[in-house]
Design an enzyme around this catalytic site. Structure first.
Site, short mmCIF file in Angstrom:
data_model
loop_
_atom_site.label_atom_id
_atom_site.label_comp_id
_atom_site.label_asym_id
_atom_site.label_seq_id
_atom_site.Cartn_x
_atom_site.Cartn_y
_atom_site.Cartn_z
N SER A 120 0.74 -1.39 -0.06
CA SER A 120 -0.03 -0.21 -0.09
C SER A 120 0.89 1.01 0.03
O SER A 120 2.15 1.24 0.10
CB SER A 120 -0.82 -0.07 1.20
OG SER A 120 -0.14 0.45 2.36
N SER A 136 0.91 3.61 2.28
CA SER A 136 0.78 4.43 3.39
C SER A 136 2.15 5.05 3.79
O SER A 136 2.29 5.87 4.84
CB SER A 136 0.44 3.36 4.60
OG SER A 136 1.16 2.55 4.87
N LYS A 157 5.27 0.66 9.55
CA LYS A 157 5.02 2.00 9.90
C LYS A 157 6.25 2.65 10.50
O LYS A 157 7.22 1.97 10.70
CB LYS A 157 3.86 2.27 10.72
CG LYS A 157 2.50 1.59 10.29
CD LYS A 157 1.72 2.11 9.21
CE LYS A 157 0.67 1.60 8.93
NZ LYS A 157 0.05 2.15 7.63
N SER A 197 -2.92 6.75 5.71
CA SER A 197 -2.32 5.68 6.53
C SER A 197 -3.27 5.07 7.53
O SER A 197 -3.89 5.98 8.42
CB SER A 197 -0.91 6.26 6.95
OG SER A 197 -0.71 5.16 7.98
#
Length: 267
Positions: free
Chosen positions: A67, A69, A124, A231
């Site tokens: 993704s 994010s 993250k 995100s």
């Protein structure tokens, strides 16, 4: 798919057949006779599976970025390497830490098991460590009362799923010993309140339309994506427990769409 569990099962099966042949079956056949295929194949695969299992479990594991994010740091399609031992030695499959080495630090990019569904891996940036008070308001981070340094760095355009062009402002952000780039959409709210779910220790957080403040509980971490307004992260589903940590992302090793990204370190 639980790949570590599959590897462990294959390791046990091939290893058991190799041991059975070594101590039992070999003694029952002529000295130069070849074993049956169901013995020879597992025996030949066993050392390969053992090496791969040990590498992935204790040293380095590859992941693919699914993704956007973490744009602009990581792009969709990046294949990355994750250091499995820097945050401590963990037993494979059950992910139980048996030896401490280093503690996760603010600004590092971490892979972890998604708290709401541990079968999924998320990536993250660590924003808050245990005991930190994290505030995000007017698109700016404040950690323990100190604003995080953030400098404009032009604009950034990328294509989302569905061929939608997204225009964002890019900033250089510095947190701990790490400097990296983040994207901010000035038209988006600081927090999508409708997306915030109940989570463990949510009493440590206060939300309003202008942002939020969270105090990170012991044994947990607060994470955010570098693509701040696109995100799903700790703002919405809560803290990352220490037991969910997989490792530290450190390098991009492949990208089919952009070969220039091969070998880039992850800041």
């Amino acid at each position: 798919m639980n790949f570590p569990l599959i590897m462990l099962v294959l390791l046990v099966i091939t290893g058991s057949i190799a041991l059975l042949d070594r101590f039992v079956l070999q003694r029952r056949r002529a000295a130069e006779a070849q074993g049956p295929w169901w013995v020879e194949y597992p025996k030949s695969f066993f050392p390969v599976i053992l090496v791969v299992f040990c590498l992935r479990s204790f040293l380095v594991e590859p992941f693919k970025i699914p993704s956007g994010s973490m744009i602009p740091t990581l792009l969709v399609g990046d294949f990355i390497l994750v250091n499995k031992y820097t945050y401590g030695i963990r037993l494979p499959v059950i992910n139980l830490k048996v030896m401490d080495i280093n503690e996760p630090q603010r600004g590092e990019v971490m892979v972890f098991r998604y708290p709401e569904n541990p079968s999924m891996d998320y990536i993250k940036r660590i924003i808050g460590v245990p005991g930190d008070t994290v505030t995000y308001r007017d698109k700016h981070l404040v950690i323990n009362g100190t604003p995080v340094k953030m400098e404009p760095n032009g604009e950034y355009t990328y294509v989302e799923s569905g061929l939608n062009y997204v225009y964002s402002r890019r900033f250089n952000e510095s947190l701990g010993d790490h400097s990296y780039k983040v994207l901010v959409n000035p038209e988006a709210p600081d927090i999508q309140l409708a997306g915030v779910r109940p989570f463990p220790f949510d009493e440590n957080c206060s939300y309003n339309g202008g942002g939020f403040t969270c105090t990170v509980p012991a044994g947990n971490y607060f994470t955010m994506g570098d693509n701040r307004d696109s995100s799903s992260d700790s703002r919405y589903w809560g803290f990352v427990p220490e037991r969910n940590i997989v490792g530290k992302a450190f390098m991009i090793w492949w990208n089919f769409s952009d070969l220039k990204r091969i070998g880039l370190s992850i800041e």
